[in-house]
Design a protein around this motif. Structure first.
Motif, PDB file in Angstrom:
ATOM      1  N   ILE A 175       1.989 -14.582  -3.683  1.00 20.39           N
ATOM      2  CA  ILE A 175       3.430 -14.455  -3.433  1.00 20.39           C
ATOM      3  C   ILE A 175       3.893 -13.044  -3.786  1.00 20.39           C
ATOM      4  CG2 ILE A 175       5.719 -15.273  -4.201  1.00 20.39           C
ATOM      5  CD1 ILE A 175       4.225 -18.055  -4.584  1.00 20.39           C
ATOM      6  N   ILE A 176       3.378 -12.536  -4.923  1.00 17.61           N
ATOM      7  CA  ILE A 176       3.724 -11.167  -5.335  1.00 17.61           C
ATOM      8  C   ILE A 176       3.275 -10.178  -4.250  1.00 17.61           C
ATOM      9  CG2 ILE A 176       3.291  -9.340  -7.056  1.00 17.61           C
ATOM     10  CD1 ILE A 176       2.845 -11.661  -9.113  1.00 17.61           C
ATOM     11  N   ALA A 177       2.069 -10.384  -3.735  1.00 18.89           N
ATOM     12  CA  ALA A 177       1.526  -9.484  -2.707  1.00 18.89           C
ATOM     13  C   ALA A 177       2.359  -9.546  -1.429  1.00 18.89           C
ATOM     14  CB  ALA A 177       0.072  -9.841  -2.420  1.00 18.89           C
ATOM     15  N   GLN A 178       2.743 -10.782  -1.031  1.00 14.08           N
ATOM     16  CA  GLN A 178       3.567 -10.959   0.182  1.00 14.08           C
ATOM     17  C   GLN A 178       4.907 -10.247   0.049  1.00 14.08           C
ATOM     18  OE1 GLN A 178       3.903 -15.192   0.762  1.00 14.08           O
ATOM     19  NE2 GLN A 178       1.743 -15.341   1.372  1.00 14.08           N
ATOM     20  N   ARG A 179       5.525 -10.418  -1.127  1.00 14.33           N
ATOM     21  CA  ARG A 179       6.833  -9.794  -1.361  1.00 14.33           C
ATOM     22  C   ARG A 179       6.723  -8.278  -1.299  1.00 14.33           C
ATOM     23  NH1 ARG A 179       8.622 -13.547  -6.192  1.00 14.33           N
ATOM     24  NH2 ARG A 179       9.206 -15.378  -4.989  1.00 14.33           N
ATOM     25  N   SER A 180       5.648  -7.759  -1.886  1.00 14.26           N
ATOM     26  CA  SER A 180       5.548  -6.307  -1.900  1.00 14.26           C
ATOM     27  C   SER A 180       5.234  -5.777  -0.501  1.00 14.26           C
ATOM     28  CB  SER A 180       4.561  -5.829  -2.965  1.00 14.26           C
ATOM     29  OG  SER A 180       3.304  -5.615  -2.436  1.00 14.26           O
ATOM     30  N   ARG A 181       4.498  -6.575   0.295  1.00 13.40           N
ATOM     31  CA  ARG A 181       4.252  -6.173   1.689  1.00 13.40           C
ATOM     32  C   ARG A 181       5.571  -6.183   2.473  1.00 13.40           C
ATOM     33  NH1 ARG A 181      -0.669  -8.983   1.331  1.00 13.40           N
ATOM     34  NH2 ARG A 181       0.214 -10.871   2.195  1.00 13.40           N
ATOM     35  N   ALA A 182       6.382  -7.233   2.211  1.00  8.66           N
ATOM     36  CA  ALA A 182       7.666  -7.375   2.907  1.00  8.66           C
ATOM     37  C   ALA A 182       8.585  -6.201   2.569  1.00  8.66           C
ATOM     38  CB  ALA A 182       8.329  -8.697   2.526  1.00  8.66           C
ATOM     39  N   ARG A 183       8.537  -5.789   1.292  1.00 10.95           N
ATOM     40  CA  ARG A 183       9.380  -4.651   0.891  1.00 10.95           C
ATOM     41  C   ARG A 183       8.958  -3.361   1.602  1.00 10.95           C
ATOM     42  NH1 ARG A 183       9.513  -6.830  -4.306  1.00 10.95           N
ATOM     43  NH2 ARG A 183       7.718  -5.621  -4.970  1.00 10.95           N
ATOM     44  N   ARG A 184       7.625  -3.241   1.733  1.00  9.95           N
ATOM     45  CA  ARG A 184       7.113  -2.007   2.346  1.00  9.95           C
ATOM     46  C   ARG A 184       7.398  -1.986   3.844  1.00  9.95           C
ATOM     47  NH1 ARG A 184       2.578  -2.511  -1.143  1.00  9.95           N
ATOM     48  NH2 ARG A 184       1.387  -3.488   0.520  1.00  9.95           N
ATOM     49  N   ALA A 185       7.466  -3.187   4.482  1.00  8.01           N
ATOM     50  CA  ALA A 185       7.600  -3.271   5.929  1.00  8.01           C
ATOM     51  C   ALA A 185       8.996  -2.806   6.372  1.00  8.01           C
ATOM     52  CB  ALA A 185       7.352  -4.698   6.392  1.00  8.01           C
TER      53      ALA A 185
END
Ligand SMILES: [Zn+2]
Length: 185
Positions: A175-185
């Motif tokens: 979940i942490i990884a997904q959120r950080s990917r979403a922030r970067r996108a």
């Protein structure tokens, strides 16, 4: 007494440290057995006493894993060595977890062969604690955050792919990884 998930994670880390294992190496149930003086006896070692083996294997031998047996003032763990190595390690970690968590071994449970006499809460705790012993919570989380594969985690900690996948999922790291990917996108 019951434990929170965080308490079980800490207990797992403490138990690893007590036998000199950092969070970055596989758990070694046999080392735990030696340090704490709780003998692990495989069914093969029990083989001369056929009645004992029959006793443990009477009922669905492929499913029978391990049991804690009263041994004088202490305990010993009897386990089914016929399973795959990762399964045996997981079964042993489960019994270690019951002992580390000081679950009350009542009379009905001592005579039981699949832990089913232990309370549901104790089983849930033992399963969670065993998981954390095998793959430390922080290590599973870090691995998931970094986008590591379950296979790599399974290999590193000598656990099944299923165990590695489960530990990554419950670590919160994905979940942490997904959120950080979403922030970067
Ligand atoms: Zn159990």
């Amino acid at each position: 007494m019951s434990y929170t998930k965080a308490a079980l994670a800490r207990l797992a880390t403490e138990s690893r440290r007590e036998i000199g294992l950092s969070d970055s190496v596989p758990f070694d149930p046999h080392l735990w057995s030696k340090v704490f003086g709780v003998p692990f006896v495989s069914l093969q070692e029990l083989a001369p006493t056929t009645t004992a083996v029959d006793h443990f294997l009477r009922d669905r031998p492929e499913r029978w894993s391990a049991a804690i047996v009263k041994n004088g003032s202490g305990h010993l763990v009897v386990y089914n060595n016929a399973h795959a190595e990762v399964r045996v390690r997981s079964d042993l970690a489960h019994e270690v977890a019951h002992l580390v968590a000081e679950h009350v071994l009542n009379a009905s449970w001592r005579n039981d062969h699949n832990c089913s006499g232990a309370s549901k809460l104790q089983e849930t705790e033992a399963t969670e604690l065993a998981g954390a012993l095998l793959v430390p919570v922080s290590a599973a989380r870090m691995h998931a955050v970094r986008g590591g594969s379950p296979d790599a985690l399974a290999l590193k900690y000598a656990v099944s792919l299923e165990m590695a996948t489960w530990r990554m999922r419950v670590s919160g790291g994905e979940i942490i990884a997904q959120r950080s990917r979403a922030r970067r996108a």
